[in-house]
Design an enzyme around this catalytic site. Structure first.
Site, short mmCIF file in Angstrom:
data_model
loop_
_atom_site.label_atom_id
_atom_site.label_comp_id
_atom_site.label_asym_id
_atom_site.label_seq_id
_atom_site.Cartn_x
_atom_site.Cartn_y
_atom_site.Cartn_z
N ASP A 1 0.33 -1.04 0.01
CA ASP A 1 -0.22 0.09 0.00
C ASP A 1 0.74 1.20 0.06
O ASP A 1 2.62 0.98 -0.13
CB ASP A 1 -1.06 0.23 1.07
CG ASP A 1 -2.46 0.46 0.65
OD1 ASP A 1 -2.81 1.46 0.58
OD2 ASP A 1 -3.86 -0.16 0.64
N GLU B 1 -10.06 2.86 -5.36
CA GLU B 1 -9.00 4.41 -4.81
C GLU B 1 -8.74 4.66 -6.01
O GLU B 1 -7.19 5.01 -4.75
CB GLU B 1 -8.97 4.10 -3.33
CG GLU B 1 -10.20 3.58 -2.45
CD GLU B 1 -9.88 3.91 -0.69
OE1 GLU B 1 -11.02 4.91 0.18
OE2 GLU B 1 -8.71 3.80 -0.58
N HIS C 1 -2.84 2.60 -4.18
CA HIS C 1 -2.17 2.64 -3.41
C HIS C 1 -1.17 2.06 -3.64
O HIS C 1 -0.66 1.01 -2.99
CB HIS C 1 -3.21 1.49 -2.86
CG HIS C 1 -4.24 2.56 -1.88
ND1 HIS C 1 -4.59 2.97 -1.12
CD2 HIS C 1 -5.87 2.51 -2.38
CE1 HIS C 1 -5.83 2.93 -0.28
NE2 HIS C 1 -6.25 2.86 -1.20
C1 ACM Z 1 -11.00 -0.10 0.99
O1 ACM Z 1 -11.89 0.02 1.63
N1 ACM Z 1 -10.34 1.08 0.71
C2 ACM Z 1 -10.80 -1.02 0.25
#
Ligand code: ACM
Ligand code: ZN
Length: 739
Positions: A198, A336, A272
């Site tokens: 991440d 995201e 991420h």
């Molecule tokens: C998430 O909670 N961004 C998968």
């Protein structure tokens, strides 16, 4: 068709509502019947051997070996003897009784023996877990252990019973992950989704790219506004972090497999990705420099989807990843991913044109489709968060629905497999109560809410076959250490277990609570720092007083004179009421639960017969959280000001008649003793004898202020005054006065 895994759900076996309380079994089995067989009695203290009789299959032999070791641990070295051939691992002759479910089992207890029957190692393993839940940890006063004769027929509702661990935002030791695996296995969870990369770190050793773990596994400090001593995971140079070597990963995967748990790695792309970019900046659109993130949220910096070298990087990584994780699925994240860099990146725009894509959303879809091929060539199936629906879903992809169930429902209707993990029920980083809890990400999922999870809710029946199951997620932004992780996952993991194992028509919150009394004891015996159901609500209704303990049917002890309740204090059963003590003098009721193991819960208190008063605030009110709740005798009902506070803002309690208390205090913030969110950061507690002139008596510290007053001090009014402006909203739990 992509529902091979889910086919076991199509089964028309009869379901028996359990005829006995099932000894606190969690998750509740499909069928538990008391039988007419003689109870079985084992003895302690003699020299006889524990000899198992094991059918001649590899699965039975492996399960028996696991059982022998588990039993030693269960009895913690005590001398408990079953004797010879009393415990039998048999081959299940009629698998239709478990609907042919590979994880199903039959457990029969009675007539001097225990028979575990299954067709697979998984089935035996779960028969063992059920048996371990039924076995006391020690012999009774006669040196015996007696088991009630019964027959259990059991198999899971879903094939995916998952738990996600985020090892990036905070790191956990290999030893602890094994402990976690044991806890999950005891609840018949079979999938550990491991979030390994991440923005804040890279945690998996990739031999071809050593900088990922030499550098990107470490950040300059713990981050997230946390205190350094909330974690032990630092290197010699004082950097925070860590990574799992390939040997350690193999060890964890092996350990999990022996507990019927498949580890699904998550390698996040295309978003991420800041940790990877920090050491390979050429893989971002701007070329960097990039710095490992020390906070949560979403970064605009993502992998460049127009650079072929990035795809090669990903392929190289997956080459190593697929060697380490033998399960079918690899998770690629996909959530995201802001598109703002892609919009102005020449390479990304060139890729959009070259591939005839409409926009950046289709570019994201292109990335996922391409990765699906990469994984498929390596014998794996791709799973990703529900954002992978955007711009078109890859043809064989499985969707993990987190932004509610909507994405999952949509994908199931498109004949794609789905794992439901909605943040309405399955985000275990959210708080478990409105007060008295450690700082958390935000959001509120108490045990009851977690229990309400039903993976097929909102999915039309004809698409149920695509719902592989459900999963709870533990994001660790505000979970800096392993003990805290245990607190967040236990007991909610039991709710997830039951939501994914037990037939929906057998599930009941009341029954679950009753069985959980036993499960709490099991968490305790396993050394798990579970969240104790400690709260006792003190309820006043129509002139009567009663207690509602969080732990259903727990005994409650209480006092009416403000003294500390102990196990010797008077007690009141949950359904019983007593009259509110009469008179003018304020009464301080203090109450706490007594747990089944004899330990005492935390004290709650409430003041009755308070003097008449008005609460006046210079701040606005959030919804129904009116100022009067700051002086109503209860810390549970709070005054919540809507918006920040200016210096000079006040919240005052003005008494009808002046009082002469010996002690005054005020508690603010969501924490039980101040200190939580929305506390008063800077302020004073003041008293007034006439309601006009004020004298400070204490400063607020961590949201709390208190003062002893000289005997006879006249208090017409009591208030808090804000001394420095704060953006955080102000929550006042209670002003308290004692004589
Ligand atoms: C998430 O909670 N961004 C998968
Ligand atoms: Zn780019």
């Amino acid at each position: 068709m992509k529902h091979i895994l889910a086919s076991a759900l199509f089964c028309f076996c009869t379901i028996n509502v359990p005829a006995i309380a099932a000894e606190g079994l969690v998750p509740l089995p499909v069928s538990v019947e008391r039988t007419a067989a003689a109870p079985i009695v084992f003895t302690s203290g003699n020299e006889r051997q524990n000899r198992l009789r094991v059918s001649d299959t590899d699965a039975a032999r492996r399960a028996a070996a696991y059982f022998s070791a588990a039993l030693k641990k269960h009895f913690a070295g005590k001398n408990i003897h079953f004797g010879k051939n009393k415990i039998i691992f048999a081959s299940l002759e009629n698998p239709e009784i478990i609907c042919g479910n590979a994880e199903g089992y039959v457990l029969e207890i009675g007539d001097g023996k225990i028979v575990l029957s299954a067709t697979t190692y998984a089935g035996y393993f779960y028969a063992i877990q059920t048996l371990l839940q039924m076995l006391p940890r020690e012999a009774d006063g006669n040196g015996e252990i007696t088991l009630t004769p019964c027959k259990i027929v059991d198999y899971p509702r879903f094939v995916w019973r998952g738990f996600m661990l985020d090892s990036v935002r905070h790191f956990q030791s290999v030893e602890w992950i094994k402990k976690l695996i044991d806890v999950l296995a005891s609840q018949k969870i079979n999938t550990l989704h491991w979030h390994l990369t991440d923005d804040q770190g890279w945690r998996i050793e990739i031999k071809k790219y050593p900088k990922l773990t030499q550098l990107a596994a470490w950040r300059e400090h713990i981050g997230f506004g946390l205190e350094p001593d909330q974690s032990e995971h630092y290197d010699k140079a004082g950097r925070y972090g860590g990574f799992y070597s390939q040997d350690e990963i193999r060890e964890i995967v092996r350990y999990a497999a022996s507990r019927n748990i498949t580890v699904v790695p998550e390698i996040e792309l295309p978003g991420h990705a800041v940790a990877a970019l920090s050491v390979y900046p050429e893989f971002g659109c701007t070329g960097g420099p990039y710095k490992i993130r020390l906070i949560g949220g979403v970064s605009d910096d993502v992998y460049c989807a127009g650079n072929e070298a990035v795809y090669t990087f990903w392929e190289d990584i997956f080459d190593e990843v697929v060697q380490l994780f033998p399960g079918k699925f690899v998770h690629v994240g996909g959530d995201e991913c802001p598109k703002i860099r892609w919009k102005i990146c020449p390479k990304c725009q060139a890729k959009i044109r070259a591939e005839n894509l409409k926009d950046e959303h289709e570019l994201q879809s292109y990335v996922i489709r391409r990765m699906e091929k990469v994984l498929s060539q390596r014998g794996k199936r791709l799973i990703g968060w529900d954002e992978i629906l955007e711009g078109g879903l890859a043809p064989e992809a499985t969707v993990m629905s987190w932004r509610g169930a909507k994405g999952g429902v949509e994908a199931a209707k498109m004949q794609h497999d789905v794992v439901m993990s909605p943040n309405s029920h399955c985000y275990y980083d959210y708080s478990q109560a409105h007060s008295g809890e450690p700082r958390s990400f935000g959001g509120f999922i108490p045990l009851e809410r977690a229990y309400e999870f039903n993976p097929t809710e909102g999915v039309p029946a004809k698409f149920h076959k695509h719902i592989l199951g459900g999963q709870a997620n533990l994001w660790t932004e505000y979970i800096p250490n392993e003990k805290h992780a245990e607190y967040m996952l236990a007991p909610r993991i039991s709710a997830l277990a039951e939501a994914t194992w037990t037939p929906q028509e057998l599930r009941s919150w009341e029954d679950f609570q009753n069985r959980m009394v036993h499960q709490y004891a099991r968490f305790g015996a396993a050394g798990v720092n579970y969240r104790r159901p400690e709260a006792v609500q003190i309820l006043v209704e129509n002139g009567t007083l009663r207690f509602r303990p969080d732990l259903r049917n727990a005994k409650v002890v209480f006092t009416l004179d403000g003294s500390e309740p102990t196990e010797k204090s008077q007690s009141l059963a949950p359904q019983t009421r007593i009259p509110v003590p009469a008179g003018d003098a304020a009464v301080c009721v203090r109450a706490r639960a007594v747990f089944p193991d004899g330990s005492l819960g935390r004290i709650n208190e409430r003041f009755l017969n308070l003097p008449k008063a008005k609460v006046i605030s210079t701040l606005n009110t959030e919804a129904g959280n009116v100022p009067a709740r700051a002086f109503d005798g209860s810390r549970e009902a709070v005054y919540w000001a809507n918006g920040g506070a200016r210096a000079g803002d006040t919240v005052a309690v003005v008494f009808e008649q002046a009082q002469t208390p010996k002690h005054v205090s005020c508690i603010t913030g969501k924490g039980e003793t101040g200190g939580g969110g929305d506390r008063l950061h800077s302020g004073v507690l003041e008293i007034s004898s006439d309601g006009k002139t004020w004298h400070p008596v204490a400063k607020f510290s961590r949201g709390f202020a208190e003062a002893e007053l000289p005997a006879g001090t006249q208090v017409k009014a009591l208030r808090l005054r804000v001394t420095n402006p704060q953006a955080e909203w102000l929550l006042v739990r209670e002003f308290e006065i004692r004589n």
